[in-house]
Design a protein around this motif. Sequence first.
Motif, PDB file in Angstrom:
ATOM      1  N   LEU A 358       0.829  -1.212   0.000  1.00 17.42           N
ATOM      2  CA  LEU A 358       0.000   0.000   0.000  1.00 17.42           C
ATOM      3  C   LEU A 358       0.858   1.255   0.000  1.00 17.42           C
ATOM      4  O   LEU A 358       0.542   2.241  -0.686  1.00 17.42           O
ATOM      5  N   SER A 359       1.945   1.253   0.767  1.00 17.35           N
ATOM      6  CA  SER A 359       2.770   2.455   0.856  1.00 17.35           C
ATOM      7  C   SER A 359       3.478   2.759  -0.466  1.00 17.35           C
ATOM      8  O   SER A 359       3.762   3.920  -0.769  1.00 17.35           O
ATOM      9  N   LYS A 362       0.036   3.915  -3.446  1.00 20.16           N
ATOM     10  CA  LYS A 362      -0.949   4.622  -2.626  1.00 20.16           C
ATOM     11  C   LYS A 362      -2.348   4.617  -3.245  1.00 20.16           C
ATOM     12  O   LYS A 362      -3.357   4.750  -2.538  1.00 20.16           O
ATOM     13  N   GLU A 363      -2.429   4.450  -4.566  1.00 20.25           N
ATOM     14  CA  GLU A 363      -3.747   4.421  -5.207  1.00 20.25           C
ATOM     15  C   GLU A 363      -4.582   3.234  -4.711  1.00 20.25           C
ATOM     16  O   GLU A 363      -5.824   3.276  -4.761  1.00 20.25           O
ATOM     17  N   LEU A 365      -5.026   2.376  -1.722  1.00 19.89           N
ATOM     18  CA  LEU A 365      -5.760   2.777  -0.507  1.00 19.89           C
ATOM     19  C   LEU A 365      -7.213   3.104  -0.823  1.00 19.89           C
ATOM     20  O   LEU A 365      -8.099   2.897   0.010  1.00 19.89           O
ATOM     21  N   LEU A 384       3.675   4.880   5.170  1.00 18.23           N
ATOM     22  CA  LEU A 384       2.310   5.225   4.765  1.00 18.23           C
ATOM     23  C   LEU A 384       2.040   6.713   4.831  1.00 18.23           C
ATOM     24  O   LEU A 384       1.378   7.278   3.954  1.00 18.23           O
ATOM     25  N   LEU A 401      -5.149  10.150   7.577  1.00 13.36           N
ATOM     26  CA  LEU A 401      -5.219   8.946   6.754  1.00 13.36           C
ATOM     27  C   LEU A 401      -6.503   8.175   7.046  1.00 13.36           C
ATOM     28  O   LEU A 401      -7.186   7.708   6.123  1.00 13.36           O
ATOM     29  N   HIS A 405      -9.647   7.691   4.142  1.00 16.69           N
ATOM     30  CA  HIS A 405      -9.981   6.380   3.588  1.00 16.69           C
ATOM     31  C   HIS A 405     -10.931   5.574   4.477  1.00 16.69           C
ATOM     32  O   HIS A 405     -11.160   4.401   4.211  1.00 16.69           O
TER      33      HIS A 405
END
Length: 509
Positions: A358-359, A362-363, A365, A384, A401, A405
């Motif tokens: 994920l880090s 990032k898309e 997420l 992250l 964050l 999300h």
Amino acid sequence: MKIFSANQLREADRLTIEKQQISSNDLMERAATLVFEEIHKRLEGADIPVKIFCGIGNNGGDGLVIGRLLLEQGYDVTIYIVNYSDQRSKDFLINYDRVKNMTKKWPVLLKSEDDFPEIKVGDFVLDAIFGVGLNRPLVDWVANLVRHINDSGAFVLAVDMPSGLMADDPMPPESAIVEANYTISFQSAKLSFFLPDTAEYVGELQILDIGLDREYLQKTEGVAQLIGKQEAKALYRPRNKFSHKGTFGHALMVGGSYGKIGSICLASTAALKAGAGMVTIFAPSCGYEILQTALPEAMVITDPDDKILTDIQYDLEPAAIGFGVGVGTDQQTVKAMEQLLRKNKKPMVIDADGLNILSRNKELLELLPEGSILTPHPKELERLIGEWSNDFEKLERSRQLCKKHNLILVIKGAYTLTLTAEETFINTSGNPGMATAGSGDVLTGILTAMLCQGYSPLSAAILGGYLHGRSGDLAAEKLSYEGVVAGDIAAYTGAAILDLFQPQKNDKN
């Protein structure tokens, strides 16, 4: 237990004085007397030098009351006034006069480094220089006094807060802060007591109820909440006699790669131990025989690839999915994770390499199901949200964050933090023995099991985090800190659930 800000505690003081029709000095006398009683109970009249360092505000007033009461009991007490300003609080002056009127041994005025007294190993030092009201770094000579205390080797008890530490704000780098062996704080712990940058200054912590206004404390939202046995027990949902395995959900545990099948085995074991009705493991085909042998209670589906995850296909309806332990970050695995995220709408627990994917992407997420739980350790969190300059900035970025999300973050550490966009929960279970490989994998399994059983994502994160830490505590009691391995934490999960209903002994909060 709620954690309140400095401003909230000042308001609680004001309302208490107003509603109980007492003076501010009466409240000071009440609070300081409770500290004196704790000290007297432990020292039992011991003939040791007691050196009390008082500021000139209300924290110093507390120190003066404690000093007067110790003098009345015959202790060898020397009181030092840290004269960093000519502005003295009213209650400080009242108690300064009371000390002068009852002893010939008047307080000693400290005005510069030339006045610093000798402090020896074996002395009992009471730090009452600054309390919750501090809002700026210490002036240079007072900072050096703090360093003088720290270098002495004496036992240091901080009243309300270690001097130099602020309750709700970060300290500049290289700040001088009293390194207390023990802190006795009034009514509420402070947020800085539990953050990695500052918790080390607090030592052992005790909270004294000084009788602040109950209505205000109950109605006011704190800045955070401590989670101990009672808070965790309140979240627990008893099982119905006529339940069956379907009642408690089917967990899909996705993870592992060549040489790292143990991680998904640990996570899946923990999911079963924490109450998931069924567990299916999705792993590379190299793990099939290992998993079927090590965990016969689980079902196993394998990826077409022998070593990594490349195509996550399954024909079941999971109640929750745990993803990421041991998966690696191969580009084929990244694509497999993206495909999983696109088709799955159930809440997920994502850890380890799942977080690293994920880090770096990032898309992805944006594809996470609402209420998913991410469980980073500090370095994974940094990947992250980016670098932070202090723990308060870290918390703010983490909340952003979560808000962006609709996530829950479980930030692992000595005090694991569970964050939503608006709320902070601080777990008080756990111990240094849990700093061992695979401990986080076990947490992933426990949290996934909580989601499977129908707990809300937030309740799952809070209760699961507490049970994980308490499992580690129970394991360490039997095996020592050094002797605990991750499998022991998983094995003690059931005992941790039983422990919720045992008489309370030594809860950290």
